[in-house]
Design a protein around this motif. Structure first.
Motif, PDB file in Angstrom:
ATOM      1  N   ARG A 144       0.839  -1.193   0.000  1.00 19.48           N
ATOM      2  CA  ARG A 144       0.000   0.000   0.000  1.00 19.48           C
ATOM      3  C   ARG A 144       0.876   1.245   0.000  1.00 19.48           C
ATOM      4  O   ARG A 144       1.989   1.239   0.528  1.00 19.48           O
ATOM      5  N   ILE A 145       0.366   2.313  -0.601  1.00 23.70           N
ATOM      6  CA  ILE A 145       0.948   3.649  -0.479  1.00 23.70           C
ATOM      7  C   ILE A 145      -0.142   4.570   0.055  1.00 23.70           C
ATOM      8  O   ILE A 145      -1.256   4.593  -0.471  1.00 23.70           O
ATOM      9  N   GLU A 146       0.186   5.329   1.089  1.00 21.70           N
ATOM     10  CA  GLU A 146      -0.740   6.297   1.656  1.00 21.70           C
ATOM     11  C   GLU A 146      -0.161   7.693   1.469  1.00 21.70           C
ATOM     12  O   GLU A 146       1.009   7.935   1.764  1.00 21.70           O
ATOM     13  N   VAL A 147      -0.990   8.619   0.990  1.00 24.79           N
ATOM     14  CA  VAL A 147      -0.572   9.999   0.772  1.00 24.79           C
ATOM     15  C   VAL A 147      -1.388  10.887   1.705  1.00 24.79           C
ATOM     16  O   VAL A 147      -2.604  11.001   1.562  1.00 24.79           O
ATOM     17  N   LEU A 148      -0.719  11.512   2.674  1.00 27.53           N
ATOM     18  CA  LEU A 148      -1.360  12.357   3.670  1.00 27.53           C
ATOM     19  C   LEU A 148      -1.103  13.804   3.287  1.00 27.53           C
ATOM     20  O   LEU A 148       0.019  14.300   3.362  1.00 27.53           O
ATOM     21  N   ARG A 149      -2.154  14.499   2.875  1.00 31.20           N
ATOM     22  CA  ARG A 149      -2.006  15.876   2.420  1.00 31.20           C
ATOM     23  C   ARG A 149      -2.184  16.851   3.583  1.00 31.20           C
ATOM     24  O   ARG A 149      -3.082  16.698   4.403  1.00 31.20           O
ATOM     25  N   GLY A 150      -1.318  17.864   3.631  1.00 25.18           N
ATOM     26  CA  GLY A 150      -1.378  18.862   4.687  1.00 25.18           C
ATOM     27  C   GLY A 150      -0.361  18.581   5.778  1.00 25.18           C
ATOM     28  O   GLY A 150       0.198  17.484   5.866  1.00 25.18           O
ATOM     29  N   PRO A 151      -0.062  19.576   6.635  1.00 29.50           N
ATOM     30  CA  PRO A 151       0.947  19.415   7.687  1.00 29.50           C
ATOM     31  C   PRO A 151       0.652  18.221   8.588  1.00 29.50           C
ATOM     32  O   PRO A 151      -0.483  18.005   8.998  1.00 29.50           O
ATOM     33  N   GLN A 152       1.693  17.465   8.924  1.00 29.22           N
ATOM     34  CA  GLN A 152       1.571  16.280   9.783  1.00 29.22           C
ATOM     35  C   GLN A 152       2.566  16.373  10.936  1.00 29.22           C
ATOM     36  O   GLN A 152       3.226  15.408  11.303  1.00 29.22           O
ATOM     37  N   GLY A 153       2.676  17.573  11.523  1.00 27.90           N
ATOM     38  CA  GLY A 153       3.714  17.829  12.495  1.00 27.90           C
ATOM     39  C   GLY A 153       3.604  17.042  13.780  1.00 27.90           C
ATOM     40  O   GLY A 153       4.612  16.777  14.435  1.00 27.90           O
ATOM     41  N   THR A 154       2.386  16.645  14.185  1.00 29.99           N
ATOM     42  CA  THR A 154       2.244  15.971  15.474  1.00 29.99           C
ATOM     43  C   THR A 154       2.763  14.544  15.433  1.00 29.99           C
ATOM     44  O   THR A 154       3.626  14.152  16.218  1.00 29.99           O
ATOM     45  N   LEU A 155       2.250  13.741  14.532  1.00 29.32           N
ATOM     46  CA  LEU A 155       2.608  12.330  14.509  1.00 29.32           C
ATOM     47  C   LEU A 155       3.845  12.037  13.665  1.00 29.32           C
ATOM     48  O   LEU A 155       4.499  11.010  13.864  1.00 29.32           O
ATOM     49  N   TYR A 156       4.168  12.926  12.715  1.00 30.86           N
ATOM     50  CA  TYR A 156       5.288  12.641  11.813  1.00 30.86           C
ATOM     51  C   TYR A 156       6.456  13.606  11.979  1.00 30.86           C
ATOM     52  O   TYR A 156       7.542  13.346  11.469  1.00 30.86           O
ATOM     53  N   TYR A 205     -15.071  16.624   9.748  1.00 28.96           N
ATOM     54  CA  TYR A 205     -14.029  17.006  10.696  1.00 28.96           C
ATOM     55  C   TYR A 205     -13.567  18.431  10.426  1.00 28.96           C
ATOM     56  O   TYR A 205     -13.676  18.947   9.298  1.00 28.96           O
ATOM     57  N   ALA A 206     -13.070  19.068  11.463  1.00 31.56           N
ATOM     58  CA  ALA A 206     -12.431  20.379  11.374  1.00 31.56           C
ATOM     59  C   ALA A 206     -11.142  20.295  12.174  1.00 31.56           C
ATOM     60  O   ALA A 206     -11.104  19.682  13.246  1.00 31.56           O
ATOM     61  N   LYS A 207     -10.084  20.905  11.669  1.00 34.55           N
ATOM     62  CA  LYS A 207      -8.808  20.754  12.347  1.00 34.55           C
ATOM     63  C   LYS A 207      -7.944  21.999  12.191  1.00 34.55           C
ATOM     64  O   LYS A 207      -8.041  22.734  11.178  1.00 34.55           O
ATOM     65  N   VAL A 208      -7.120  22.212  13.184  1.00 34.79           N
ATOM     66  CA  VAL A 208      -6.052  23.209  13.128  1.00 34.79           C
ATOM     67  C   VAL A 208      -4.767  22.453  13.421  1.00 34.79           C
ATOM     68  O   VAL A 208      -4.617  21.857  14.496  1.00 34.79           O
ATOM     69  N   VAL A 209      -3.847  22.425  12.481  1.00 31.19           N
ATOM     70  CA  VAL A 209      -2.609  21.661  12.635  1.00 31.19           C
ATOM     71  C   VAL A 209      -1.423  22.546  12.292  1.00 31.19           C
ATOM     72  O   VAL A 209      -1.551  23.541  11.567  1.00 31.19           O
ATOM     73  N   THR A 210      -0.278  22.174  12.817  1.00 32.95           N
ATOM     74  CA  THR A 210       0.943  22.941  12.584  1.00 32.95           C
ATOM     75  C   THR A 210       2.056  22.018  12.122  1.00 32.95           C
ATOM     76  O   THR A 210       2.002  20.797  12.296  1.00 32.95           O
ATOM     77  N   GLY A 211       3.061  22.615  11.545  1.00 37.52           N
ATOM     78  CA  GLY A 211       4.234  21.860  11.116  1.00 37.52           C
ATOM     79  C   GLY A 211       5.403  22.804  10.926  1.00 37.52           C
ATOM     80  O   GLY A 211       5.234  24.026  10.822  1.00 37.52           O
ATOM     81  N   TYR A 212       6.612  22.233  10.891  1.00 44.20           N
ATOM     82  CA  TYR A 212       7.771  23.076  10.625  1.00 44.20           C
ATOM     83  C   TYR A 212       8.831  22.278   9.872  1.00 44.20           C
ATOM     84  O   TYR A 212       8.895  21.048   9.963  1.00 44.20           O
ATOM     85  N   LYS A 213       9.606  23.002   9.093  1.00 47.19           N
ATOM     86  CA  LYS A 213      10.740  22.427   8.370  1.00 47.19           C
ATOM     87  C   LYS A 213      12.009  23.002   8.987  1.00 47.19           C
ATOM     88  O   LYS A 213      12.125  24.212   9.166  1.00 47.19           O
TER      89      LYS A 213
END
Length: 749
Positions: free
Chosen positions: A133-145, A499-507
């Motif tokens: 399988r390939i999974e593509v997660l669109r949008g920031p994934q800073g918490t779990l990844y 669902y509604a979400k507010v998520v953050t990420g950083y590089k």
């Protein structure tokens, strides 16, 4: 849009056509899709992420050979080979990515193989044998990844060993001397031990012949192997070990001259007039350099220029092979405890690549030789479980370290212009957690947070022959970041979830090895993103239609922007945290069984990405320290992308099953860089690609199952640019693969 309308019309016409009864029942309902995007197995429809998933069967049916092929099936995802290395990928999601592949700069989309983060983009086009399988997660994934997932994340999940003995072989052939053989062996389970061995080898001929020798452009040989061992130690403890290796050997693509930049052509009189008019010495020097190029090189550029795809070409140096090798080990312990499932993932990966690239299209102009070596070690501990009936959680500790070596020699007009060697080290650790509270049968709240610390050191030895030799520079820097997230999920009914979400990420921050001598340090800092998203997951019409959609807005700050500070050495850039951007968009994925045996897949993505501020850092510019965002365009952010896949399973006729698939994908125009003196030199026009596959499978020959498939890609022979670059005096680029067709034979038992 005309072809899109035609395909939908065809699908509707077939849906209204009466079908004869068949002895073997065809599916009239959609199967559940199980994903692990949130570190636990759950239904795609219950996962509050804009997520596209491709099963192993779909990967085969769509002809997805490597990671780069999924871009056609995933709206708002743009994946392109890196200019001087076709084994490296430039990955953007929702307009967020990194179009560089330096060992001291990180990507903005995280790629994971069986839960192991892949730190470098080198080698991502390698074959990965036997994916489940390939999974593509669109949008920031800073918490779990974690860090470097501001654009999103891609999970590649390989197939586990089967408990029964089995063997599978796929032999493929096609035009341009394409040959591929894949072998998979399952040993079956014995005393709790089972193993899977996968191996593939392939070769492909060129679509651009080298007129000066036998080593032709883009021809290649590939090998990939994977060994997986599973040991069920007890009912609640298991061990998984995996080793993979892949190699790619062959010349790089052919960059042909597309058109001449006539504005840079000057005469001796222009120089004389500039001197007489009191022009600055810098302007006079530039005109004199332009005069030399106009007299010596421009006639050769003009002779070779063509905006049509060429079938023949040459380099001014011998066409040599580039070589890429990627390998990795992963050891995973899974222990089911009363409080949850504890998982330990220990991994080591290494990359080695030698690249020879000529951008001059047969003119002695710009050649690049690159050598890269990188290795990484990572350790992750995950604890996933439930607390009573109303709470579930994911928690973890993560550690990552890598070392890198990079050497690049740039030759301009036959003389070495830049020779640099980079040694680097990177170390990061993080702690994270996510808690979901089922407040009622319909409403759930998810709180997440991650804290990361990141350290990087680099040593640069560089001789810039355009200016003066430079001594070795050493620099280190550190960053830390806190990434919170909040998700509210509400089930309207059993078929529709929202669902509604507010998520953050950083590089993370880093160093630009392609900098001017003064611009290597200090380091540039991290860039951050806050994203707001509303989504819906729905299963309708008695499980015949699955419609998932999301709308989003992202605020992008402290963007790492490359800027040219010295126009006499345009191949050197400095990086500044000089940008802010706003990105808005929408994406939808539809799967519908229109009638018995007939399935329609539609994907659509819309992205509106704009810079809102870019500060000019060139002290020689009249706009120094001013906002020049009006001159910048978000790279690799096509406004519209869509795909249409129509699949029909024919009525059973006594021997096997016959299935036909037609697909069409569209990508809007886009740019390959944010800013340049000649932005049109990085322009990629819109294009659409048509493909088809006819698969006759499950043919039983005395206990041996056989399948035969005919397939075609780019069947209309579309001429489309993969990359386009301005080289001051001319524009060059290379084209995507012409029409390709072939035959697959599969045997398994």
């Amino acid at each position: 849009m005309e072809k899109f309308t035609k395909l939908v019309a065809i699908a509707g016409a077939v849906a209204l056509t009466p079908h004869v009864s068949m002895a073997q029942q065809r599916s009239t309902q959609l199967e559940e899709v199980v994903v692990t995007a949130q570190k636990r197995e759950e239904s795609l429809q219950d996962t509050p992420i804009s997520l596209a998933a491709f099963s192993g069967d779909q990967l085969d049916q769509f002809g997805i050979d490597d990671l780069g092929d999924i871009t056609a099936r995933t709206p708002n995802v743009d994946i392109t080979p890196f200019p001087n290395s076709r084994s490296s990928l430039v990955i953007f999601m929702r307009g967020v990515g990194n179009n560089d592949s330096q060992t001291t700069q990180d990507p903005a989309v995280g790629v994971y193989i069986d839960g192991v983060y892949v730190g470098r983009s080198v080698g991502l086009t390698s074959d990965v044998a036997d994916l489940a399988r390939i999974e593509v997660l669109r949008g920031p994934q800073g918490t779990l990844y974690g860090r470097n997932t501001t654009g999103g994340a891609i999970n590649m999940i390989s197939a586990r060993p089967d408990e029964e003995f089995g063997f599978k072989s796929v032999l493929a052939t096609g035009n341009r001397d394409y040959r591929k053989a894949t072998f998979q062996l399952d040993t079956g389970a014995m005393a709790g031990l089972s193993a899977k061995i996968s191996y593939s080898t392939s070769e492909k001929g060129p679509w651009v012949d080298n007129i000066n020798g036998s080593n032709d452009f883009v021809e290649e040989e590939r090998e990939a192997a994977r060994f997986v061992l599973r040991w069920d130690i007890s009912d609640n403890l298991s061990l998984d070990y995996a080793y993979d290796i892949s190699e790619i050997v062959g010349p790089q693509p052919y960059y042909q001259v597309l058109r001449i930049n006539e504005d840079r052509a000057v005469t001796a009189q222009d120089v004389t007039d500039a001197i007489a008019g009191g022009a600055s010495q810098d302007d006079i020097n530039t005109l004199q350099a332009d005069l030399i190029v106009t007299n010596l090189f421009t006639p050769q550029f003009r002779e070779r220029a063509s905006e049509k795809r060429l079938s023949k070409g040459e380099w001014d140096v011998p066409v040599e092979d580039s070589e890429t090798e990627v390998s990795g080990h992963a050891l995973t312990f899974t222990w089911d405890l009363p409080i949850g499932t504890l998982k330990s993932i220990t991994a080591y990966r290494e990359v080695s690549e030698d690249v020879v690239m000529d951008y001059g299209a047969g003119v002695e102009w710009f050649d690049v030789v690159v050598n890269i070596d990188q290795d990484q070690t990572s350790q992750e501990l995950q604890l996933v479980g439930d607390i009573g009936d109303n709470f579930s959680y994911v928690s973890g500790l993560y550690y990552f370290e890598e070392t890198g070596y990079e050497r690049e020699v740039d030759t301009v007009a036959g003389s070495v212009a830049e020779n640099r060697i980079i040694d680097s080290e990177n170390e990061a650790w993080a702690v994270y957690g996510q808690l979901t509270w089922d407040a009622s049968s319909d409403l759930s709240l998810t709180f997440g947070a991650r804290y990361t610390e990141d350290d990087r050191c680099a040593e640069k030895f560089s001789i810039n022959f355009s200016n003066s030799p430079n001594n070795t520079q050493q620099a280190c820097d550190s960053w830390s970041n806190f990434n919170p997230s909040l998700t509210v999920s509400y089930d309207i009914n059993e078929q529709v979830n929202t669902y509604a979400k507010v998520v953050t990420g950083y590089k993370s921050g880093g160093f630009n090895v392609r900098s001017t001598e003064a611009g290597f340090q200090p380091a540039f800092d991290e860039e951050e993103m806050v994203s707001y998203e509303l989504g819906i997951k729905s299963t309708l019409f008695d499980n015949r239609v699955r419609l998932n959609a999301a709308t989003f807005q992202s605020d992008y700050t402290d963007m790492q922007i490359q800027q040219i500070l010295d126009n006499t050495v345009v191949f050197l850039t400095d990086v500044f945290n000089a940008g802010k951007a706003e990105i808005r968009g929408f994406e939808a994925d539809l799967t519908a069984i229109l009638s018995e045996g007939l399935t329609l897949n539609l994907g659509y993505g819309y992205t509106d990405a704009d810079f809102v501020e870019v500060i000019e850092n060139n002290p020689n510019s009249p706009n120094f320290q001013q906002d020049v965002s009006s001159n910048y365009i978000m790279p690799y952010a096509p406004e519209h992308t869509y795909s249409v896949v129509v699949e029909y399973q024919f009525p059973y006729f006594g021997i096997g099953n016959l299935r036909a698939t037609v697909d069409y994908t569209w990508r809007d125009e886009r740019f390959g860089t944010a800013s340049n003196d000649d932005i049109e030199g990085f322009f990629l026009d819109d294009y659409g690609l048509l493909g088809a596959r006819l698969n006759w499978s499950e043919i039983d020959l005395g206990g041996v199952e056989v399948a035969v498939a005919l397939w075609g890609k780019n069947m209309e022979d579309e001429e489309y640019l993969v990359h386009d670059i301005s080289q001051a005096y001319f524009h060059s680029g290379y084209f995507g693969e012409p029409a390709t067709y072939g035959l697959d034979l599969t045997v398994q038992f």
